[in-house]
Write a protein that holds these residues in place. Structure first.
Motif, PDB file in Angstrom:
ATOM      1  N   LEU A  80      30.433  -1.077  62.009  1.00  0.00           N
ATOM      2  CA  LEU A  80      29.428  -2.109  61.761  1.00  0.00           C
ATOM      3  C   LEU A  80      30.055  -3.450  62.139  1.00  0.00           C
ATOM      4  O   LEU A  80      30.948  -3.940  61.440  1.00  0.00           O
ATOM      5  N   GLN A  81      29.590  -4.001  63.244  1.00  0.00           N
ATOM      6  CA  GLN A  81      30.029  -5.333  63.677  1.00  0.00           C
ATOM      7  C   GLN A  81      29.118  -6.351  63.014  1.00  0.00           C
ATOM      8  O   GLN A  81      27.894  -6.324  63.215  1.00  0.00           O
ATOM      9  N   MET A  82      29.702  -7.225  62.222  1.00  0.00           N
ATOM     10  CA  MET A  82      28.932  -8.215  61.479  1.00  0.00           C
ATOM     11  C   MET A  82      29.290  -9.604  61.970  1.00  0.00           C
ATOM     12  O   MET A  82      30.443 -10.036  61.836  1.00  0.00           O
ATOM     13  N   ASN A  83      28.318 -10.290  62.549  1.00  0.00           N
ATOM     14  CA  ASN A  83      28.505 -11.647  63.064  1.00  0.00           C
ATOM     15  C   ASN A  83      27.639 -12.623  62.283  1.00  0.00           C
ATOM     16  O   ASN A  83      26.700 -12.220  61.591  1.00  0.00           O
ATOM     17  N   SER A  84      27.943 -13.889  62.419  1.00  0.00           N
ATOM     18  CA  SER A  84      27.168 -14.950  61.756  1.00  0.00           C
ATOM     19  C   SER A  84      26.964 -14.634  60.281  1.00  0.00           C
ATOM     20  O   SER A  84      25.845 -14.726  59.755  1.00  0.00           O
ATOM     21  N   LEU A  85      28.025 -14.280  59.622  1.00  0.00           N
ATOM     22  CA  LEU A  85      27.931 -13.868  58.224  1.00  0.00           C
ATOM     23  C   LEU A  85      27.494 -15.007  57.327  1.00  0.00           C
ATOM     24  O   LEU A  85      27.847 -16.179  57.547  1.00  0.00           O
ATOM     25  N   LYS A  86      26.722 -14.648  56.306  1.00  0.00           N
ATOM     26  CA  LYS A  86      26.183 -15.595  55.341  1.00  0.00           C
ATOM     27  C   LYS A  86      26.680 -15.226  53.946  1.00  0.00           C
ATOM     28  O   LYS A  86      27.004 -14.063  53.683  1.00  0.00           O
ATOM     29  N   PRO A  87      26.701 -16.180  53.040  1.00  0.00           N
ATOM     30  CA  PRO A  87      27.118 -15.857  51.668  1.00  0.00           C
ATOM     31  C   PRO A  87      26.299 -14.718  51.054  1.00  0.00           C
ATOM     32  O   PRO A  87      26.838 -13.923  50.275  1.00  0.00           O
ATOM     33  N   GLU A  88      25.038 -14.618  51.417  1.00  0.00           N
ATOM     34  CA  GLU A  88      24.196 -13.545  50.863  1.00  0.00           C
ATOM     35  C   GLU A  88      24.544 -12.162  51.416  1.00  0.00           C
ATOM     36  O   GLU A  88      23.997 -11.159  50.960  1.00  0.00           O
ATOM     37  N   ASP A  89      25.437 -12.092  52.377  1.00  0.00           N
ATOM     38  CA  ASP A  89      25.931 -10.800  52.862  1.00  0.00           C
ATOM     39  C   ASP A  89      27.054 -10.261  51.973  1.00  0.00           C
ATOM     40  O   ASP A  89      27.496  -9.126  52.163  1.00  0.00           O
ATOM     41  N   THR A  90      27.497 -11.055  51.033  1.00  0.00           N
ATOM     42  CA  THR A  90      28.563 -10.624  50.126  1.00  0.00           C
ATOM     43  C   THR A  90      28.115  -9.414  49.311  1.00  0.00           C
ATOM     44  O   THR A  90      27.068  -9.439  48.660  1.00  0.00           O
ATOM     45  N   ALA A  91      28.899  -8.354  49.379  1.00  0.00           N
ATOM     46  CA  ALA A  91      28.554  -7.106  48.702  1.00  0.00           C
ATOM     47  C   ALA A  91      29.672  -6.084  48.926  1.00  0.00           C
ATOM     48  O   ALA A  91      30.574  -6.322  49.739  1.00  0.00           O
ATOM     49  N   VAL A  92      29.572  -4.986  48.221  1.00  0.00           N
ATOM     50  CA  VAL A  92      30.385  -3.822  48.551  1.00  0.00           C
ATOM     51  C   VAL A  92      29.599  -3.009  49.574  1.00  0.00           C
ATOM     52  O   VAL A  92      28.426  -2.686  49.348  1.00  0.00           O
ATOM     53  N   TYR A  93      30.238  -2.702  50.686  1.00  0.00           N
ATOM     54  CA  TYR A  93      29.590  -1.960  51.761  1.00  0.00           C
ATOM     55  C   TYR A  93      30.045  -0.502  51.721  1.00  0.00           C
ATOM     56  O   TYR A  93      31.250  -0.220  51.669  1.00  0.00           O
ATOM     57  N   TYR A  94      29.072   0.387  51.755  1.00  0.00           N
ATOM     58  CA  TYR A  94      29.338   1.821  51.671  1.00  0.00           C
ATOM     59  C   TYR A  94      28.890   2.521  52.949  1.00  0.00           C
ATOM     60  O   TYR A  94      27.804   2.250  53.470  1.00  0.00           O
ATOM     61  N   CYS A  95      29.707   3.440  53.386  1.00  0.00           N
ATOM     62  CA  CYS A  95      29.379   4.288  54.518  1.00  0.00           C
ATOM     63  C   CYS A  95      28.706   5.559  54.005  1.00  0.00           C
ATOM     64  O   CYS A  95      29.070   6.082  52.945  1.00  0.00           O
ATOM     65  N   ASN A  96      27.732   6.046  54.751  1.00  0.00           N
ATOM     66  CA  ASN A  96      27.040   7.278  54.416  1.00  0.00           C
ATOM     67  C   ASN A  96      26.918   8.138  55.668  1.00  0.00           C
ATOM     68  O   ASN A  96      26.688   7.618  56.760  1.00  0.00           O
ATOM     69  N   ALA A  97      27.054   9.448  55.484  1.00  0.00           N
ATOM     70  CA  ALA A  97      26.886  10.362  56.607  1.00  0.00           C
ATOM     71  C   ALA A  97      26.161  11.623  56.143  1.00  0.00           C
ATOM     72  O   ALA A  97      26.497  12.191  55.100  1.00  0.00           O
ATOM     73  N   ASP A  98      25.171  12.036  56.918  1.00  0.00           N
ATOM     74  CA  ASP A  98      24.498  13.321  56.700  1.00  0.00           C
ATOM     75  C   ASP A  98      25.168  14.332  57.627  1.00  0.00           C
ATOM     76  O   ASP A  98      25.120  14.174  58.851  1.00  0.00           O
ATOM     77  N   LEU A  99      25.794  15.328  57.039  1.00  0.00           N
ATOM     78  CA  LEU A  99      26.564  16.245  57.873  1.00  0.00           C
ATOM     79  C   LEU A  99      26.559  17.658  57.321  1.00  0.00           C
ATOM     80  O   LEU A  99      26.180  17.886  56.160  1.00  0.00           O
ATOM     81  N   ARG A 100      26.950  18.574  58.178  1.00  0.00           N
ATOM     82  CA  ARG A 100      27.132  19.961  57.784  1.00  0.00           C
ATOM     83  C   ARG A 100      28.611  20.300  57.861  1.00  0.00           C
ATOM     84  O   ARG A 100      29.278  19.943  58.828  1.00  0.00           O
ATOM     85  N   THR A 101      29.090  20.965  56.845  1.00  0.00           N
ATOM     86  CA  THR A 101      30.427  21.541  56.930  1.00  0.00           C
ATOM     87  C   THR A 101      30.279  22.977  57.428  1.00  0.00           C
ATOM     88  O   THR A 101      29.169  23.472  57.626  1.00  0.00           O
ATOM     89  N   ILE A 102      31.396  23.642  57.593  1.00  0.00           N
ATOM     90  CA  ILE A 102      31.378  25.024  58.046  1.00  0.00           C
ATOM     91  C   ILE A 102      30.655  25.914  57.041  1.00  0.00           C
ATOM     92  O   ILE A 102      30.036  26.914  57.398  1.00  0.00           O
TER      93      ILE A 102
END
Length: 120
Positions: A80-102
């Motif tokens: 996630l490339q984040m440009n022109s960041l603003k104070p309201e972008d302040t947060a904890v950012y979480y990654c999510n993936a929908d995937l299949r294991t074996i």
């Protein structure tokens, strides 16, 4: 076991940029959609951006034109490339993936989160 490990968060001044990375590892058979969510103090977790396995992407209105999501399927990694960041972008950012294991059908997995703080 599957792990999603995020990196790249930190403190940045308004107008600055950060690049988040999230690498998935483990007994992965296939990864479908991947995305970034964020949660600010006192607020619900919200979708920031998502990308399918063929590269189609979608963004929250609040970040359109400023953030860009991309992925490297060979590395099981989403960015996630984040440009022109603003104070309201302040947060904890979480990654999510929908995937299949074996051994399983499609399930959603989460990373541990990375703090992004935009402040002067």
């Amino acid at each position: 076991q599957v792990q999603l490990v995020e990196s790249g968060g930190g403190l940045v001044q308004p107008g600055g940029s950060l690049r988040l990375s999230c690498a998935a590892s483990g007994s992965i058979f296939s990864i479908y959609a991947m995305g970034w969510y964020r949660q600010a103090p006192g607020k619900q977790r919200e979708l920031v951006a998502a990308i399918t396995s063929d590269g189609s992407s979608a963004y929250a209105d609040s970040v359109k034109g400023r953030f860009t999501i991309s992925r490297d399927n060979a590395k099981n990694t989403v960015y996630l490339q984040m440009n022109s960041l603003k104070p309201e972008d302040t947060a904890v950012y979480y990654c999510n993936a929908d995937l299949r294991t074996i051994a399983t059908t499609i399930e959603g997995y989460w990373g541990q989160g990375t703090q992004v703080t935009v402040s002067s």
